[in-house]
Enzyme design. Structure first.
Site, PDB file in Angstrom:
ATOM      1  N   GLU A  34       0.840  -1.215   0.000  1.00 21.76           N
ATOM      2  CA  GLU A  34       0.000   0.000   0.000  1.00 21.76           C
ATOM      3  C   GLU A  34       0.870   1.259   0.000  1.00 21.76           C
ATOM      4  O   GLU A  34       0.547   2.250  -0.653  1.00 21.76           O
ATOM      5  CB  GLU A  34      -0.954  -0.025   1.201  1.00 21.76           C
ATOM      6  CG  GLU A  34      -2.021  -1.105   1.031  1.00 21.76           C
ATOM      7  CD  GLU A  34      -2.941  -1.232   2.222  1.00 21.76           C
ATOM      8  OE1 GLU A  34      -2.440  -1.290   3.364  1.00 21.76           O
ATOM      9  OE2 GLU A  34      -4.165  -1.271   2.021  1.00 21.76           O
ATOM     10  N   GLU A  42      -3.814  -9.697   3.547  1.00 22.47           N
ATOM     11  CA  GLU A  42      -4.613  -9.462   4.765  1.00 22.47           C
ATOM     12  C   GLU A  42      -5.708 -10.492   4.980  1.00 22.47           C
ATOM     13  O   GLU A  42      -6.050 -10.818   6.115  1.00 22.47           O
ATOM     14  CB  GLU A  42      -5.228  -8.055   4.734  1.00 22.47           C
ATOM     15  CG  GLU A  42      -4.246  -6.933   5.042  1.00 22.47           C
ATOM     16  CD  GLU A  42      -3.446  -6.473   3.839  1.00 22.47           C
ATOM     17  OE1 GLU A  42      -3.462  -7.166   2.793  1.00 22.47           O
ATOM     18  OE2 GLU A  42      -2.791  -5.417   3.942  1.00 22.47           O
TER      19      GLU A  42
END
Ligand code: NAI
Length: 713
Positions: A116, A136
């Protein structure tokens, strides 16, 4: 960190290096440059410094050590540091607002928050073998730093969904093909330092500065999702998936990216993240994640030198010997495989090749790789071939006399310092060790079948086992990609010992009115990979029958005993291998078929025991089965057979198909509430007798108001 020019410390975990006109921000937070509070603050400060310095034309963000960035700093989970300013989104905003280009130089991994961060940069330069991903979902979460909003804008909705929903990373090479990376560093297959990538990124930076003064911002890109079927994606999530909620949420987040303005999509993603992070599924998966990392830790071994482990020997080329051999050669460790019979040795080698061919047929191995792996095996009938091994794993018949004789011979043949291990599933390791003059070098390595597939390894420490032997085995297990758990000597160690009360309760439930299929279905609905009775049929009922017969003379007369399993064995039915056990099986089929004969047998047992059969609910089946596991687990912990409750969870998740999204039996008990668990166990004792005597540990913990078995990490 680079030695090229001076590095200024901006925070304890970030360095700033000016390479003439390009600033390099070095993330320096071992082991994987996690984005803890000081790292985020350092990056923010470094960016500001570079943006304000008129001599600097662009910024490269890079990782020291073995990786770019592995994501959030897991050590800071659930602490105020995790939400301290600046957050990842503040850093991304700063980068995206900059007219100077920011380039991520990625080697090793860019995972989760790491990717990210890279998506907030204008460009990404990657090493060929780097791994980039948003994993995740594996811990029951969605990316929380804009990953679900930026990734589809960069590589398209379908591809982004694939990466986010599965959590599987892509290599640097693939990243370039799909537009996730802008440039790749050639000839950098095994980059151990980020330096090559950084040099390429600095060069890349100067080139883009020359070409343009406006640099692409991922968040500002348009999204075209006209032909993506989100409903089909949602429908593809199996209820049985350990992370079903997280997968569904990840699809919804990407869908939101296609429907909402970027800023609103970010809010949507964050809301899903916040819901999931507070929910039981993610808490359980995170617990398992930590538990796996905690399990190999062994305080007594800290600081001790490990023994060398270059050459391994496996004794016995049967079911287990074959799988154990494969586990070592798969990790590049040569194995000498020793048998007493040529025919058994040949069978074993054929089985190894056949197993590899099955993998190759799925496209997961090439024929060269098969040859390479098989080539690491030296097969022989010569016992003396064990002389040079650093580790011997014995996997011959489960018979104390045979094992003692073998360990006596091993003692004579093996070099000093060699580790002598047995794969016994239930014999006493102290007795085996006593057959040698070096009991400190003897240990149990309890692999699970099929040993080349199953991740769990119970490392069984006998009374005399030396700490360095234990540490060496725990480290070895990780080297061969197993999840080791250190356990003490007792009947069945941790995993199989807990099966005894679990199966006992299944027998009682049958007598009281449940059918085998109801017991199994209730527990698979709960999330177990397999019901206890199907599992008994698969494992073979004869072994436990023999144990029960051995223990029968000492069995306390006041305890209730179900004869169902014994009666089934008396019919010569031992499970799948005899085409019948709790179920019947068609030839060459593993599909359990309910058998009226067994229903009758169960009804007879109930009648003889004076039990009036009744309707049993699925809830009762689940509750009694789980409480049986939990109470035994608490005994095991109390006796010091396991180091920590979380180790017991690892054993059950990796060896017995316990649903990871419930965290393992001990964590599940904590989610129920230890006080409630104890109250139910007491009630069961009052109703069903002394089998249900609560574990003293549970009593003590509840009396002290504790809510967990272990103090949390
Ligand atoms: P197996 O019967 O398939 O293989 C045993 C092999 O050892 C045979 O090939 C035999 O020829 C060989 N052998 C016997 N004596 C020998 C000697 N003196 N020297 C060299 N080779 C010798 O047995 P399996 O199932 O592989 O079990 C082996 C051990 O692993 C046992 O202690 C068992 O309790 C344990 N174990 C088995 C599990 C299973 O699921 N089968 C799971 C975990 C442990």
């Amino acid at each position: 960190m680079s030695q090229v020019s001076e590095v200024l410390r901006l925070s304890p975990t970030v360095g700033y290096e000016a390479r003439a006109d390009v600033a390099v921000l070095w993330l320096d937070n071992p082991p994987v440059n996690g984005l803890g509070d000081t790292t985020r603050a350092g990056i923010h400060a470094g960016l500001k410094r570079a943006f304000e310095d008129s001599n600097i034309v662009g910024v490269v963000v890079a990782g020291s050590g073995k990786a770019f960035c592995g994501g959030a700093d897991i050590r800071q989970f659930n602490t105020p540091a995790a939400s301290a300013w600046p957050l990842s989104r503040d850093i991304q905003q700063l980068m995206e607002a900059s007219r100077k280009p920011v380039i991520a130089a990625i080697h090793g991994v860019a995972l989760g928050g790491g990717l990210e961060l890279a998506l907030g940069c204008h460009y990404r330069v990657v090493a060929q073998d780097a791994r980039l991903g948003l994993p995740e979902v594996n811990i029951g979460l969605v990316p929380g730093g804009g990953g679900t909003q930026r990734l589809p804008r960069l590589i398209g909705v379908e591809r982004a969904l694939d990466m986010i929903q599965t959590g599987v990373p892509v290599t640097g090479k693939v990243a370039l093909q799909i537009g996730l990376a802008d440039a790749i560093t050639p000839g950098n297959e095994r980059a151990l330092s980020g330096e090559d990538v950084v040099a390429a990124a600095v060069k890349f930076c100067r080139e883009v500065v020359k070409k343009s003064d406006a640099h692409p911002v991922v968040a500002a890109r348009d999204l075209n999702a006209s032909n993506v079927d989100f409903d089909a994606r949602l429908a593809s999530v199996s209820r049985k998936d350990r992370n079903a909620s997280a997968q569904k949420a990840s699809v919804l987040c990407v869908k939101a990216a296609t429907q909402l303005p970027f800023i609103d999509g970010m809010v949507f993603e964050r809301a899903r993240f916040d819901e999931l992070v507070a929910g039981t599924e993610s808490k359980s998966l995170r617990h398992v994640f930590f538990a796996e990392r905690e399990a190999p830790k062994f305080a007594e071994g800290r600081g001790l030198a490990l023994r060398p482990l270059e050459r391994v020997a496996v004794l016995g080329a049967g079911t287990m010997g074959v799988g154990i051999t494969m586990s070592f050669v798969n990790a590049g460790i040569p194995v000498t495989l020793v048998e007493r019979e040529q025919a058994a040795l040949d069978r074993g080698m054929v089985m190894i090749r056949r197993n590899y061919e099955v993998t190759a047929a799925k496209g997961k191995l090439t024929s060269e790789q098969i040859d390479e792996r098989v080539g690491r095996i030296t097969s022989t009938l010569e016992f003396d071939a064990l002389a040079q091994a650093d580790l011997v794993v014995e996997a011959v018949f489960e018979d104390m006399g045979v094992k003692q004789a073998i360990f006596e011979r091993l003692d004579q043949v093996c070099k000093p310092g060699a580790i002598l291990a047995t794969n016994t599933s239930r014999l006493n390791i102290d007795v085996i060790a006593a057959a040698t003059k070096r009991p400190g070098d003897v240990i149990g390595l309890h692999f699970f079948s099929p040993a080349n597939v199953m991740k769990l390894l119970e490392v069984v420490r006998g009374k005399a086992a030396r700490p360095d032997v234990i540490s060496t085995c725990l480290a070895m297990a990780q080297r061969i990609q197993k999840v080791p758990v250190l356990v003490g000597v007792c009947e069945g160690f941790v995993g199989n010992r807990m099966l005894t009360p679990y199966w006992r309760e299944a027998g009682f439930l049958l007598e009281e009115g449940a059918s085998p299929q109801q017991v199994d279905r209730a527990l698979t609905d709960f999330g177990m990979a397999m019901g206890p009775l199907t599992m008994a049929d698969l494992a073979g009922m004869d072994i436990n029958w023999a144990t029960r017969k051995r223990l029968a003379p000492t069995r306390p007369a006041h305890l209730r005993y179900s004869k169902v399993a014994d009666r089934i064995c008396e019919l010569g039915r031992f499970g799948q291998k005899t085409s019948g056990g709790y179920y019947r099986y068609e030839p060459r089929s593993r599909a359990p078929i309910p058998d009226p004969l067994i229903d009758e047998l169960i009804a007879d047992c109930a009648r003889e025991a004076g039990i009036e059969r009744r309707v049993i609910t699925d809830e009762e089946i689940v509750e009694r089965s789980m409480l049986a596991l939990i109470n035994e687990g608490a005994h095991i912990l109390d006796e010091g057979i396991a180091q920590r409750a979380s180790d017991i969870d690892v054993v059950y998740v990796h060896g017995y198909g316990f649903p990871a999204w419930r965290g393992g039996p001990m964590f599940y008990a904590e989610t129920l509430g230890l006080d409630k668990v104890l109250a139910r166990i007491r009630a069961l004792r009052d109703e069903h007798g002394a089998h249900w005597e609560p574990s003293p540990l549970l009593e003590r913990l509840v009396a002290a108001g504790a809510q967990t078995f272990d103090r949390r990490h």
